[in-house]
Design a protein around this motif. Structure first.
Motif, short mmCIF file in Angstrom:
data_model
loop_
_atom_site.label_atom_id
_atom_site.label_comp_id
_atom_site.label_asym_id
_atom_site.label_seq_id
_atom_site.Cartn_x
_atom_site.Cartn_y
_atom_site.Cartn_z
N ASP A 1 0.83 -0.61 -0.04
CA ASP A 1 -0.07 0.11 0.23
C ASP A 1 1.30 1.43 -0.02
O ASP A 1 1.96 0.93 0.93
N VAL A 2 1.30 2.03 -0.54
CA VAL A 2 1.34 3.63 -1.01
C VAL A 2 0.85 4.59 -0.75
O VAL A 2 -0.21 4.97 -1.54
N TYR A 3 0.58 5.19 0.58
CA TYR A 3 0.17 6.18 0.62
C TYR A 3 1.86 7.49 0.77
O TYR A 3 1.32 8.83 0.77
N SER A 4 2.58 7.32 0.87
CA SER A 4 3.48 8.22 0.39
C SER A 4 4.58 7.57 0.06
O SER A 4 4.93 6.62 -0.74
N ASP B 1 10.53 -5.16 -3.44
CA ASP B 1 11.37 -5.88 -5.09
C ASP B 1 12.45 -6.37 -4.67
O ASP B 1 13.13 -7.70 -5.84
N LEU B 2 13.21 -5.54 -4.34
CA LEU B 2 15.27 -5.66 -5.16
C LEU B 2 15.15 -7.34 -4.29
O LEU B 2 15.63 -8.30 -4.19
N VAL B 3 14.53 -7.72 -2.81
CA VAL B 3 14.76 -8.37 -2.01
C VAL B 3 13.72 -9.67 -2.53
O VAL B 3 14.44 -11.26 -1.96
N SER B 4 12.87 -9.71 -3.94
CA SER B 4 12.31 -10.73 -4.07
C SER B 4 13.13 -11.38 -5.01
O SER B 4 13.56 -11.04 -5.62
N SER B 5 12.96 -13.06 -5.02
CA SER B 5 13.50 -13.94 -5.13
C SER B 5 12.57 -14.40 -6.73
O SER B 5 13.17 -15.24 -7.44
N TRP B 6 11.45 -13.90 -6.43
CA TRP B 6 10.31 -14.83 -7.70
C TRP B 6 9.57 -13.27 -7.82
O TRP B 6 8.70 -13.16 -6.66
N GLY B 7 9.02 -12.99 -8.98
CA GLY B 7 7.57 -12.35 -8.92
C GLY B 7 7.63 -10.76 -8.95
O GLY B 7 9.02 -10.13 -9.76
N LYS B 8 5.99 -10.42 -9.02
CA LYS B 8 6.00 -8.86 -8.84
C LYS B 8 5.54 -8.58 -8.14
O LYS B 8 5.01 -8.91 -7.42
N THR B 9 6.31 -7.52 -8.05
CA THR B 9 5.33 -6.38 -6.21
C THR B 9 4.80 -5.32 -7.06
O THR B 9 4.98 -4.53 -7.97
N VAL B 10 3.34 -5.23 -6.19
CA VAL B 10 2.52 -4.58 -6.59
C VAL B 10 2.38 -3.61 -5.97
O VAL B 10 2.54 -3.65 -4.28
N MET B 11 2.09 -1.91 -6.08
CA MET B 11 1.83 -1.17 -5.31
C MET B 11 -0.04 -0.65 -5.22
O MET B 11 0.06 -0.31 -6.40
N GLU B 12 -0.42 -0.84 -4.12
CA GLU B 12 -1.77 -0.50 -4.73
C GLU B 12 -1.45 0.92 -4.32
O GLU B 12 -1.13 1.71 -3.25
N TRP B 13 -1.81 2.10 -5.18
CA TRP B 13 -1.49 3.44 -5.68
C TRP B 13 -2.97 4.27 -5.07
O TRP B 13 -3.84 4.65 -5.24
N LYS B 14 -2.12 4.38 -3.28
CA LYS B 14 -3.07 5.36 -2.42
C LYS B 14 -2.88 6.50 -2.11
O LYS B 14 -3.01 7.38 -1.35
N ILE B 15 -1.65 7.18 -3.22
CA ILE B 15 -0.83 8.11 -2.28
C ILE B 15 -1.82 9.52 -2.38
O ILE B 15 -2.56 9.34 -3.12
#
Length: 341
Positions: free
Chosen positions: A313-316, A327-341
């Motif tokens: 969740d992205v508020y800022s 995302d940098l430390v994730s070894s698999w898949g996609k990082t999704v941002m829920e844009w709530k800023i």
């Protein structure tokens, strides 16, 4: 209206800038809702591009994979609140031969042109494609990557001979997964073989016929055509393996991006009469084809959803940093941002 844009000003540092945007005109105004982090975005965030490139392209809003909802349409063609996928490629001209994603004059968001980390995105009317309700938001956020595979497979169909008994995909990452999945559905009679580096990643490829570790390729394993989805430093060895494994007159679709030139065994390319062709990015037609394909093959959506590994969740601005770090430390898949800023 005043629009807030969240730009990367230097590696690891975002700042807010303000831009006065006019509602007069023909542009759609879209509110970003779900954004997906791409490896290209990470390279900018980490500063893993040449200093001259960073100096030329920053400051810049990142992210070119995302969906949103229409908040303003001066022509009332789209309903307010309608969910759409945003097309990052923005052509400034048309050509009867060269597709929009290969025109040097085209602008591409998050590559020298502001991406989707904004309060509102002002888009030309042909830069959005409506979504259908059965497609969940987290999966839809990386439709751009699906469209890249759709585009590459379309070109593959145009350039290859009819024998497609065995198709090989090099790369056990996101692009390799999506490309193998689409090929599985489009060529049900073909044997689909994935070549990867990591056992645990290959475990996700439950839909293919064979999974092979790149350090243990059987000498008698041959393929008719190949897709290189590795990129980076691994591109050279992947292309070399492909050239050795592929049957005469086969085609090699190159999708992996490498920052450095790679060596290619042209002697064997010539001996086998191979066709090598590159595919990069995509256009609106590919986005529409991707949406249509998923609407007609809804079972594929469940496989794609397995790529979603982080949802932030992205508020800022601090939350944007967190998404990139996760995302940098994730070894698999996609990082999704829920844009709530």
């Amino acid at each position: 209206m005043i629009n807030q844009i969240y730009r990367l000003v230097s590696p690891g540092r975002f700042e807010i800038t303000y831009r006065d945007m006019s509602l007069n005109g023909n542009k759609l105004v879209v509110r970003p809702k779900y954004l997906s982090v791409c490896a290209a975005d990470q390279r900018y965030y980490q500063g893993r591009r040449e200093a001259s490139i960073l100096q030329k392209k920053l400051p810049m809003a990142l992210i070119h994979e995302g969906i949103g909802e229409v908040v303003f349409d001066p022509t009332n063609e789209f309903e307010i609140g309608q969910a759409v996928v945003m097309v990052p490629n923005t052509p400034t001209e048309s050509d009867e031969v060269v597709e929009e994603n290969y025109l040097p004059s085209s602008n591409f968001r998050s590559s020298g042109y502001d991406g989707f980390t904004q309060d509102y995105v002002f888009l030309n009317r042909d830069r959005v494609v409506p979504l259908f309700t059965e497609l969940n938001n987290h999966t839809a956020s990386f439709l751009e990557l699906v469209s890249v595979s759709i585009h590459a497979i379309r070109r593959f169909k145009e350039k290859t001979h009819k024998r497609k008994e065995t198709l090989g995909i090099w790369g056990d990452g996101n692009l390799g997964y999506i490309t193998a999945l689409l090929l599985r559905k489009m060529y049900p009679e073909s044997t689909i073989v994935v070549f990867g580096k990591n056992d645990y990643k290959l475990d996700y490829f439950t839909f293919v016929d064979k999974k092979v570790l790149i350090n243990d390729i059987p000498q008698d394993l041959n393929i008719d055509h190949a897709f290189e989805c590795v990129g980076g430093r691994g591109s050279e060895s992947a292309v070399d393996q492909i050239i050795n494994c592929i049957n005469p007159m086969g085609s090699v679709s190159l999708l992996g991006v490498s920052e450095e030139p790679i060596e290619v065994n042209t002697r064997l390319v010539l001996e086998k009469g191979l066709t090598l062709f590159g595919s990069s990015r995509s256009g609106t037609v590919d986005f529409q084809d991707a949406v249509n394909f998923l609407q007609q093959n809804k079972e594929v959506i469940d496989y794609l959803s397995q790529l979603v590994t982080n949802v932030i969740d992205v508020y800022s601005i601090k939350d944007i940093d967190s998404a990139f770090e996760e995302d940098l430390v994730s070894s698999w898949g996609k990082t999704v941002m829920e844009w709530k800023i």
